[in-house]
Design a protein around this motif. Sequence first.
Motif, PDB file in Angstrom:
ATOM      1  N   LEU A  14      -4.423  -8.583  41.409  1.00  0.00           N
ATOM      2  CA  LEU A  14      -3.541  -7.460  40.928  1.00  0.00           C
ATOM      3  C   LEU A  14      -2.339  -7.991  40.663  1.00  0.00           C
ATOM      4  O   LEU A  14      -1.350  -7.571  39.838  1.00  0.00           O
ATOM      5  CB  LEU A  14      -3.818  -6.436  41.839  1.00  0.00           C
ATOM      6  N   SER A  16      -1.212 -10.817  39.867  1.00  0.00           N
ATOM      7  CA  SER A  16      -1.157 -11.666  38.809  1.00  0.00           C
ATOM      8  C   SER A  16      -0.995 -10.943  37.544  1.00  0.00           C
ATOM      9  O   SER A  16      -0.331 -11.183  36.544  1.00  0.00           O
ATOM     10  CB  SER A  16      -2.389 -12.531  38.640  1.00  0.00           C
ATOM     11  N   GLY A  17      -1.236  -9.687  37.645  1.00  0.00           N
ATOM     12  CA  GLY A  17      -1.267  -8.558  36.358  1.00  0.00           C
ATOM     13  C   GLY A  17      -2.190  -8.880  35.349  1.00  0.00           C
ATOM     14  O   GLY A  17      -2.369  -8.039  34.204  1.00  0.00           O
ATOM     15  N   VAL A  18      -3.010  -9.774  35.462  1.00  0.00           N
ATOM     16  CA  VAL A  18      -4.255 -10.134  34.308  1.00  0.00           C
ATOM     17  C   VAL A  18      -5.541  -9.551  35.091  1.00  0.00           C
ATOM     18  O   VAL A  18      -6.073 -10.082  35.948  1.00  0.00           O
ATOM     19  CB  VAL A  18      -4.239 -11.574  34.176  1.00  0.00           C
ATOM     20  N   ILE A  19      -5.814  -8.513  34.375  1.00  0.00           N
ATOM     21  CA  ILE A  19      -7.141  -7.766  34.855  1.00  0.00           C
ATOM     22  C   ILE A  19      -8.398  -7.663  33.791  1.00  0.00           C
ATOM     23  O   ILE A  19      -9.248  -7.224  34.126  1.00  0.00           O
ATOM     24  CB  ILE A  19      -6.989  -6.368  35.760  1.00  0.00           C
ATOM     25  N   MET A  20      -7.793  -8.211  32.522  1.00  0.00           N
ATOM     26  CA  MET A  20      -8.781  -8.036  31.226  1.00  0.00           C
ATOM     27  C   MET A  20      -9.464  -9.329  31.141  1.00  0.00           C
ATOM     28  O   MET A  20      -8.791 -10.321  30.942  1.00  0.00           O
ATOM     29  CB  MET A  20      -7.824  -7.632  30.207  1.00  0.00           C
ATOM     30  N   GLU A  23      -7.999 -11.252  27.769  1.00  0.00           N
ATOM     31  CA  GLU A  23      -6.462 -11.774  28.168  1.00  0.00           C
ATOM     32  C   GLU A  23      -6.546 -13.199  28.197  1.00  0.00           C
ATOM     33  O   GLU A  23      -7.321 -13.959  28.837  1.00  0.00           O
ATOM     34  CB  GLU A  23      -5.931 -11.408  29.502  1.00  0.00           C
ATOM     35  N   ASN A  25      -4.460 -15.283  29.320  1.00  0.00           N
ATOM     36  CA  ASN A  25      -4.104 -15.916  30.592  1.00  0.00           C
ATOM     37  C   ASN A  25      -5.005 -15.698  31.588  1.00  0.00           C
ATOM     38  O   ASN A  25      -4.862 -16.038  32.610  1.00  0.00           O
ATOM     39  CB  ASN A  25      -2.658 -15.318  30.811  1.00  0.00           C
ATOM     40  N   PRO A 185     -12.271  -9.596  35.394  1.00  0.00           N
ATOM     41  CA  PRO A 185     -11.957 -10.558  36.414  1.00  0.00           C
ATOM     42  C   PRO A 185     -11.819 -10.222  37.685  1.00  0.00           C
ATOM     43  O   PRO A 185     -11.961 -11.277  38.662  1.00  0.00           O
ATOM     44  CB  PRO A 185     -10.424 -10.845  35.702  1.00  0.00           C
TER      45      PRO A 185
END
Lengths: 202, 439
Positions: A14, A16-20, A23, A25, A185
């Motif tokens: 959470l 990291s902001g990347v939950i898709m 994505e 990244n 993720p």
Amino acid sequence: MDHFDTAIALSRVLTSGVIMSIERNDRELPALERLLRKVSGRTQVVLVNSATAGLHSALAGLRLGHGDEVVAPALPDAHRRFLDWLGVRVREDGTPAFAYVSPTPADVDRLGPLLTTTAGAPAVVLDLTGLGFGPAAAVLFDDEDAWRRAERLKIFGTFDLRTMWTQAETDEGVGGVQFNYRLSPLVAACVRMALTTQGARA
Amino acid sequence: MNTDFPKAPLPLPRAEDVTEELAALEGPPVIPAGLRRTLFPVITKEDVFKMLLSTRVDPAKVVADFAEAYREYVGAAHALPTASGTSSLHLALVGAGVRPGDEVVVPAFTFIATAQAVVAAGAIPVFADIEPDTYCLDPAAAERAVTERTRAIMPVHVHGLPADLTALRAVADRHGLALVEDASHAHSATFDGRVAGSLGDAAGQSLMADKNFPVGGEGGIAFFATADAHARAVEYLERHGIDYGMSWIVAAFGASQLERLPYYDEIRARNAARLAEVLGETGLFSAPHVPEGRTHAYNMYRIGLHPDAVGLGDLPVHAVKEVVHELLVAEGVPAREWQNTPIPCHIPFRRREGFGGGYPFSLNPAAARDYAPEDFPVTLSMLSSTLVLCRELRSPVEYERLERYGHAFAKVARRPDAIRKLVGGREFPLPHAKAARLG
Ligand SMILES: Cc1ncc(COP(=O)(O)O)c(C=O)c1O
């Protein structure tokens, strides 16, 4: 599962902001793929969002579809019904076309040995749902073409949604039904945490 | 720490941004490189806290509580949470009574999942063109596509604008068909005051984390108007052993996001309105059209191009579009095509292999047609003359960033001379002549 470890894994992703899953990244899905390659000794891993998605992807990888026959391993009854829904007839005799492994949390430190029993199978469906993070599975292959067909089934025929959104005429495995079988993720991070902190190693 | 917190703020916009040389011609870009990323979704301490609490709750309850809270928000009668939008559409169709070999009318312009969900349900997608102003399924075209084997019509609330449900409902009623919404772009969007997802006999909706209402990665939800339809979908899953279940982790994130959805909706609407003001002054660009009685959720913002308004009416519009696209990207605006080919011309609907051996298309050969792009002139015209913003209007887009997007459009629109020069002497294939893009 250990609540603290789960909490750390979830907070990390959470933050990291990347939950898709699509994505560019995202590091969690590739990290789980890497771990499973290491534990299994297989060269190719497809992560999906349920055991039935895993079965479907394994069959797609093996070029088996509606109207085909397959020698399936011992499967829970619901999975048999799923193969029937796919239009794939199950035969009992002969060598199974794929292996099926469904570890519980108690199995995670012996996942390597468990997977050793699947050596030689062209594909392995590894149902990860039993680890407690929701429906999740991996399909293991050694054949890159099989892996590519399975990946394409899960993301609308695009070879890799993280980098590319086109379907080309020359691509194999883009002419049929396609699903969204992508794994979150966040779920992948928890699965990896469960497999590493509890000792499953190659 | 691996964090998405911005490394540097965007400088305040300046009026001079608009009159400087185009970035593509070596001028300064309106949005400097390195400051172009749009964060989405907004992940807050509330999300983390809710997630941590959920690790102690029965997983089935986390998912059920989430689905119930969102069902109530939408105002649908029954809900079934799923692992993806695609699976929710599959179940919406099943719940609405679609059976193998049936035909389902879908728009030629949507995400490919709409049509693939029909195939997943064992039915055959029959494609119809869209309306020129809303980009949603044209009710008259949908009616022309109806045969005696049609079971349902599945409009898509494209980009977040509800389709014309009054007219579509009338078509469905005239022919005894179910109306199934694809509400994947249209969280919180309304038609006559009712929320998308609650208007059809059933609806499917993606909740994946690039939608306006994101759950924790991948997810979806099916809505049903009747207990029977809901029960049909539940029984189908059981009978066929299909696991379309949503993870509790995914649901926990959705639960905390739901509480902030109205806030984000308001910001998006405000940003869309502000950009419309700016575009309206450019001549070259126009904002999305929103008919009376509907609200647009702006999951995407499709901008029309009008070359004639800036003296470029003699150039092919798709060529102007392609050049303008390049100019905008050079200015730091991540505009996109979002589709370049009608869905029926994508490979899966040309080869029609389905689940293998052509199933389910083989069940109804008359419905399994070879379509040409020209069968969908309105879709083609839209693909040739529009560009799309996706995340760029969503919270947490700051006011200074929004203003800079406006400046970039204004800057490009001031330069028909440069557009004409860049169009000259180059070949511009029509959008659908290139490999089909999914997004
Ligand atoms: C219009 C439309 N329908 C369906 C879907 C499928 O949703 P998902 O990706 O969650 O399966 C999408 C998705 O991205 C979409 O844009």
